[in-house]
Structures are given as C-alpha cells and as structure tokens.
Motif scaffolding. Sequence first.
Motif, PDB file in Angstrom:
ATOM      1  N   GLY A  37     -34.033  95.331   4.653  1.00 29.92           N
ATOM      2  CA  GLY A  37     -34.487  96.712   4.740  1.00 29.92           C
ATOM      3  C   GLY A  37     -35.871  96.978   4.182  1.00 29.92           C
ATOM      4  O   GLY A  37     -36.327  98.127   4.230  1.00 29.92           O
ATOM      5  N   ARG A  38     -36.559  95.990   3.662  1.00 27.48           N
ATOM      6  CA  ARG A  38     -37.893  96.204   3.101  1.00 27.48           C
ATOM      7  C   ARG A  38     -38.944  96.169   4.211  1.00 27.48           C
ATOM      8  O   ARG A  38     -38.824  95.412   5.165  1.00 27.48           O
ATOM      9  CB  ARG A  38     -38.208  95.148   2.044  1.00 27.48           C
ATOM     10  N   GLU A  39     -39.988  96.960   4.047  1.00 28.66           N
ATOM     11  CA  GLU A  39     -41.053  97.030   5.034  1.00 28.66           C
ATOM     12  C   GLU A  39     -41.848  95.729   5.030  1.00 28.66           C
ATOM     13  O   GLU A  39     -42.288  95.254   3.968  1.00 28.66           O
ATOM     14  CB  GLU A  39     -41.971  98.207   4.703  1.00 28.66           C
ATOM     15  N   PRO A  40     -42.070  95.078   6.200  1.00 27.61           N
ATOM     16  CA  PRO A  40     -42.678  93.742   6.221  1.00 27.61           C
ATOM     17  C   PRO A  40     -44.094  93.686   5.659  1.00 27.61           C
ATOM     18  O   PRO A  40     -44.437  92.726   4.957  1.00 27.61           O
ATOM     19  CB  PRO A  40     -42.650  93.371   7.716  1.00 27.61           C
ATOM     20  N   ILE A  41     -44.930  94.677   5.951  1.00 28.39           N
ATOM     21  CA  ILE A  41     -46.320  94.616   5.471  1.00 28.39           C
ATOM     22  C   ILE A  41     -46.375  94.729   3.951  1.00 28.39           C
ATOM     23  O   ILE A  41     -47.075  93.968   3.274  1.00 28.39           O
ATOM     24  CB  ILE A  41     -47.156  95.717   6.150  1.00 28.39           C
ATOM     25  N   GLY A  42     -45.634  95.679   3.392  1.00 26.47           N
ATOM     26  CA  GLY A  42     -45.596  95.800   1.938  1.00 26.47           C
ATOM     27  C   GLY A  42     -44.977  94.586   1.284  1.00 26.47           C
ATOM     28  O   GLY A  42     -45.433  94.138   0.215  1.00 26.47           O
ATOM     29  N   TRP A  43     -43.939  94.031   1.916  1.00 25.91           N
ATOM     30  CA  TRP A  43     -43.324  92.824   1.357  1.00 25.91           C
ATOM     31  C   TRP A  43     -44.319  91.663   1.385  1.00 25.91           C
ATOM     32  O   TRP A  43     -44.377  90.866   0.439  1.00 25.91           O
ATOM     33  CB  TRP A  43     -42.071  92.471   2.151  1.00 25.91           C
ATOM     34  N   ALA A  44     -45.090  91.529   2.457  1.00 24.59           N
ATOM     35  CA  ALA A  44     -46.055  90.434   2.557  1.00 24.59           C
ATOM     36  C   ALA A  44     -47.150  90.566   1.508  1.00 24.59           C
ATOM     37  O   ALA A  44     -47.606  89.556   0.945  1.00 24.59           O
ATOM     38  CB  ALA A  44     -46.661  90.405   3.959  1.00 24.59           C
ATOM     39  N   LEU A  45     -47.576  91.793   1.205  1.00 20.75           N
ATOM     40  CA  LEU A  45     -48.583  91.984   0.155  1.00 20.75           C
ATOM     41  C   LEU A  45     -48.049  91.529  -1.203  1.00 20.75           C
ATOM     42  O   LEU A  45     -48.756  90.863  -1.977  1.00 20.75           O
ATOM     43  CB  LEU A  45     -49.004  93.450   0.097  1.00 20.75           C
ATOM     44  N   GLY A  46     -46.816  91.886  -1.508  1.00 22.52           N
ATOM     45  CA  GLY A  46     -46.234  91.418  -2.761  1.00 22.52           C
ATOM     46  C   GLY A  46     -45.964  89.932  -2.765  1.00 22.52           C
ATOM     47  O   GLY A  46     -46.039  89.270  -3.818  1.00 22.52           O
TER      48      GLY A  46
END
Length: 871
Positions: free
Chosen positions: A554-563
């Motif tokens: 359920g996490r947003e892919p772009i924000g997850w990739a930044l982290g």
Amino acid sequence: MPEHLHTSGQNALRLFSRSPHPYHRPSSQLLDPSSHLYGSLDNHHNARLAAHGASREVTPSSDSGTEADDEHFLRGLPAPRRLHKGLRGRNEVVSGASTPLPSPAILEEEGQRLPLNPTREAHSGPKLRGPDTLRRRKEIIRRVIELLVVGFLGLTVHDNIRAQLMIRRRHRELCVCGGVYAVLVLLYPLRLVMWAYWHRTPTRKIAVSIPVSFDTAPLLYPPAITMLVSLLLAVDNEAVFLPNIILTICSLPPSLVPTITLDDGGCDPLHWALSCTPLLVDTGSRQPIFGRADLGGGESSRTNISLETTMLLYPLHHSLCSVLRTLTTTSLLTAELQLLSISLINLMLFSSSPQAIILNSLLWVGGLDILVSCSQVINWGISLARVPKWRFKRTPGSLKATSALFSAALPWKKKERGLRYTPADGSPGRACAPIDDLQQSDDLEITTLGGSGNINASGTRDAATTKTLKSSQRHTLLGVTKAPPKSYTHTPSGRRRRTTPDSVRVFFSLTQKQAAARKWSYALYVYTCVAGAVLLPIPFIGVKRAIMDEALHGREPIGWALGYLLGDLQWFRWEVVSRNLEGWICLPSRPVEPGYLRGTGWVDHLRRLYLGEANTRLALSGYFLSIIVTGLIVVFQLSQIYEVDTRRKVFHFMMVAMFLPATYIDPAFAALALSGALAFFLLLDLLRASQLPPVSKPLASFLAPYVDGRDLRGPVVISHIFLLIGCAIPLWLSLGSIPRTGVGCLEGWDVPTREVGMVSGVICVGLGDAAASLIGRRYGRRKWLWGGGKSLEGSIAFACAVFLGLAVARVWLHIGGWPPSNGVSDAPVAAAPKMGVCAVTASLTEAVLTGGNDNVIVPVALWICLKSLGI
C-alpha cells in the motif's frame, strides 16, 4: 511431383533470388507426418524425410561466442548505415521503405546450405553420398553428447532431491511425466513409417532415415530445463512442482503428439488431455488458494495452486506462445519461445517476493496495457514508415512552382511538351490530348514523327514526313498508336510485379507534411499510453497500482523509492521528518545493537552499521553508472581500431565488472536493477521497432554496428536483451529458493545467505562467452568433430574462464563472511573439483547447442549444476 515437394523446391530456389527475406527460415520443429495435409509451410522440408528417407533440414545457427558471433553471416552484411532499405517479409513486399532495423543480407546461411538442385535431390531417394553420410554420423555424435550432458544434469539433480521426493511422494507425478515423454518419443518413428506407408507411390519404396542435419533442441531443452529447475526449487517451495510438471508436457513439440484435428490455430485436445495426466496421481493437497505461492520459502509455499488453474495451463501456454510468435516473428527459435512462455507463466503464478512482483507487474501488467492500447497504432506507424517519400501526394503549389521554374530556366521544355501533346481531333484551337490518350484509339497506327508532320485522329498523315517503324532513326519521337494493353500484375519481361499491401497503400493519398504530422500524432499517443500505464495508479491495469498493492503493502512507489535510496542521508531524513512526510516517504530503520548482525560477516557489518543500507544502494547505483559511462567511452574509442566482435565483448566485461562484486553485497537490489533494466530495454526496442519519432532512428543507428546474424532474423534486436536475461535468470532463481528477511517497509528486501549460483549467469555470459569468442577467433585451429565455427581452443577458453570466475566468486563469498545457503562452508580449494565439473559441463553445453540462445540456456545449465552439487 507431389505438392509438398514442389513447394519445397520453390522455397529453396526462392532463397537464391535477388530479394532479401530476413524473416524466412526453415522450421526447427520435429517432423510432422501430416504437415502437407494441413498446409504447413514450416514442415515441407520435414515431410521429405517420411516420403523419401532423406531430409536436409537446416540447423538454425546459434549465438555462440566460439562462432565469433556468426562471422560467416556478418561477411555478407551490407553497410550498417543503410537505414533506408525496407524490411521485406515473405508474403508482403514493399519498396523503398524506411525502417530503423539494419538491412539484412541478401543470401542467408540457410540458402548457402541448400542444394543447388532441390528437385533432383527430392527424387534421389534415401541414397546419400559419402560426405553426407559422414556429416550425418558427426551430427549423431553431436546430439548424443548433447543428450549425455542433459542426462548428467538430470542425475545430479536427482541425487540432490531424491530424499525430498521420496518423503513427499512426488515421484509419482515425475514418473507419469517421464512416461508420457518416453511413449510419445518411441511412437514417433512408428507414426512416420505408417504415414509413409499410407502415402507411398507405386514407383517408390518406403525408407525412413535420420536427416543429414537435425536439431533436438525443441524436444530436449524446454522439457528438461523446466523439469530440472522446478525440482530444485521444489525442495524449498513445493507449490512450483506440479504446475511445472504439467508445463513440461505442454512444452513438447506439437508434431510429437498424434492429432486428428484440422484446426491449426486451436488447442490440441489430446495434448491438453496428456498435460492433465499428472493430476490423476497427485497426492498433494488440492485446496485452492487465491493468493500466490511464496518463492521465499514462507509458510504459504506449502499450499498448491487451485486445480482449475493447473488444468488450464495448456491453453494458457498455447495462447501465450502464439502471441509471442506474432510479436517476435522469427527473432526467437521454437525452443526459446517455449522457455519464454513457461518463464512468464511461472512469474505470474509464483511471484510474491517484492522483486518478483515488480518484475511481474512490469512484464504482465505493463505489457498487456501496451499491447491492448497501442498495438493498432504501432502497426499504423510501421505501415506509414514503409511508404517512401516519393510515394506521397505532392501539393499543387509545389507543382506549379516547379513547373514555372523549369519553364524559365529550360525553354526547350515547352517544345518537348508541344511534341508530346497533339490536338484530340486535329483542329486548331482545341485542347491538346496526350499521346497516352491517343493510344486508346483503335484506328491509329505506329508512326514516327519528324519535321513538321502531324497525326490526326482519322489516321491521315503527311507522306513527306511520315516513315514506318522499320526505318529506325535516332533522336525521333515515337508515337505509339496501338500498343498491347498494360499489365498491372506482370512486368514487360513477364515477371510478376510486387504489389504494395493495402496497409501501406492507404497512406499514398497523404502529403509529406500530413504524413509527418500523422507519424508524430501516433508517437504522441504511444508515449502517452506508456506513461499512463506506468505512472497512473489505475486499479487492475496500472503498473504503479499493482506495485503499490502487492509489492509495497500500500505504500506509494515514488516515495518508497526515495526512502529506499536516500533514507540514510541525514539532511534527507531531517527534511522528511520536519515536513511531516513520513506517510509518503518510508525511512528505513537503523540497527543499533551489534548483536543484531551476529554471524553475517564483516561486509554486512560495514554495510549496515557504518555506511547504511540506503547509502550502500546509492553507492552501488553510482558505481553502476560509472561502469556504464566508462564502457561506452571505451567502445566509442575502439570503434575505429578494433572489429565489431571485440567491441561487443566490452559490454560483456561491463556486466562482469558491475555485478560480480556487487551481487553478494545486496542481491535484492541487484535483482531489482536487472528487472528495471530488462523492462527498459524491452520498451526501447518496442519504440525502435515501431519506427516512431524521435527515438527510433537514433536507437537503430546506435545498435546497427553491434548486431549479429540472429538480430537480422526478425524485428527484435535480441543480443543485448539476451545478454541481460542470461545474467539475471540465475540470480532470480537463487532468490526464489532462499528465505527472505527485512523489517518495516523493507520486509522481504534482504536475504540472510548467499550462494555461488547467484553470479553464475554473469560468469558464464561475461567471462566464458567473451573468452571463447576472443580466443576462438584468433587462435582456434582445431574444430570440433561436427564442424561449424566452434573450436576446441574456444571451448577450453570458455571452461577456464568459467572456472576462474567461479573460483573468484567462491573466494569472495568466503572472504566476505556470508553464510552459504546450503549450510556447508567448504573452503575454495575443497570446492575446486566440483567447480571444474561445472565449468566443463557448461563448456560442452555451449559447444553442442544449436537450437537455442547460449546466453540464456548455458547460464541456466551452469546454475543447475552448481545448485545440484551444493557449491
């Protein structure tokens, strides 16, 4: 002459015509006794075997490194910058088309191997000359060695998983699959004899013999590789066993299965029924599930997929092979199509780890989105690109301007125009009609115009100025008054004209500006659909939504990739916390207790405690980018010095430099990088083949100097794609057989163990293939018994390079302190004999392989050998 023999002779002679046909090649499937009844063009050469006992089926060439990347084919290639030449298909011919695919050679290696008199050979019967008999014996030796290599891999796998099979009682399904395979293979010669008996002629005897050149790859590699890989993965994940046993039967060649249906495009009922026979003896749990089995060895891996799904595997596999064959045309061989279809089905059914789900979303969800939304527009773009510029309609303004310019510059043009036009009825002041209109009148004669003579519609002429056609004079204008009707289907010499297909002819009414505007509109539509499929969170059909729901919880892919990449940078963490973005950007947690990393090795201690996991991934990304930039600079610098094959091997060494040291550091990140690169390469090749601006021509110009013979066989440039797949498949298989770790937002993104098989693809493709090509080209003097471009020196270099790469990987695994996946930590010296056996097995596989791409099959064979021997 029988119909199938006549067609075979025509196809053989067609290869020697002036027209290039890059997509035409004989089929590598088994002989089909009833092929001529169903009108199959691929099996006309094979039908001759059953009728006359001698067949000269051409063996497809491979991409072997010891063959110096099809050196015999590259000699006949035209200049790589001739991008104006159009692709000419077998049934559809166009002229002057523009295409980004490099121009094919006029004469393929198949045509060079065909006899000069196919009709005479067809009537020669089973008698073979001495050289043909010797060649056939060498080919039999080659296939026997190939069978022994595959049998050795099967024995090593059986010794590894024999205890697990007996405990779980899965040997029954395996015996049923082997029994079906053996019965079909043993019945096939009997079917050939029966077919020859029923179709014999009074003047010919029944004779069935082994062809001079044949290939067992469609019969051997898809079933064997599917079964062996599934058995190794079933030790830790029982759910993959039964579906792959069914897919093993599905991958058998259709001609091996007796059939009574006349539908060439549908599923064979008998083949479908045979694929379901392992279900009759299935002793495992048949409780259906609605999720995917866990490839990481989790608790859900002990549950099988539903019974309905397993029964529908054959139609799914059959339909997927048809779609892939349509998309790739003849770029892939039969065995490669079967293995590709089976791999995609396994990816769809058994992907639950984050990396596998992301790859599944990119290939299945993104691929289906583009196929459904853009296929028709891409076909329009390809048809529009095939239209030459002179075919487009010219604007009236340009015609008038051109006419006025020529009239002012060349006054004699007016006189010539006056000679070519005469009054329609001979009276002055009337509109002039061209000579072509006068030719339609039946009462006119063939005359020669000269001086001030004239011709009228009634046929009267001035005797002083009219001469007969027999008095040939130069610099006179012929007036053809009664000519034979013009043929729109044949040339004046009697040769049949090449007709433009309707899909191309519809664009002839456009001007050049209209065609350019339409081409850019097609490109804009395709780019919009691709961006929407990847970036828009559309439920069920969006790649982003699929990754968000199934891989990232359920996490947003772009924000997850930044982290995932920047989560350990202090300023980045401060910005995320201060701006209250923790709900969008997931920051990884840091271990604070040294005991948390006990038993993981000093490299993991350094990566997690001091450098940070995210910083390590960021450093690896910079390292990958630096290797790519350096490699491209080296390739461009060597372009004027070294040959194409040497420059191609630079890319192989780039893969070794990138992934051999980095795979053990973070295997999950390396697998994710390879998945993204594969999807990116496929998308770029789609844009190149679709011939849409502005990226198609630059991509084609960049790839043109590095293509080989296999790349010219179809619309897909497969060299770089297969290079990437060969490096990635062993890593993906290894990650599917070991458990997963990770906490928080990175759950499932780490593995506690390592194994040498993770880098077997990089070693085999990057080191072995490159060494075999470079050494074989320069120092290869002794060829293998069966001939061809492969040398003993190249095979020895392949084995030595693979052994050296395995030794370096084993030493790096031992020095890094990573625990092995099998739990046995042997010293590199103790594992040397096993690594030598694996290197020799891979070298023999590469030497005898013809019906598949060695950049994919040989790494998988090396991974099977390493996994079975416990290295």
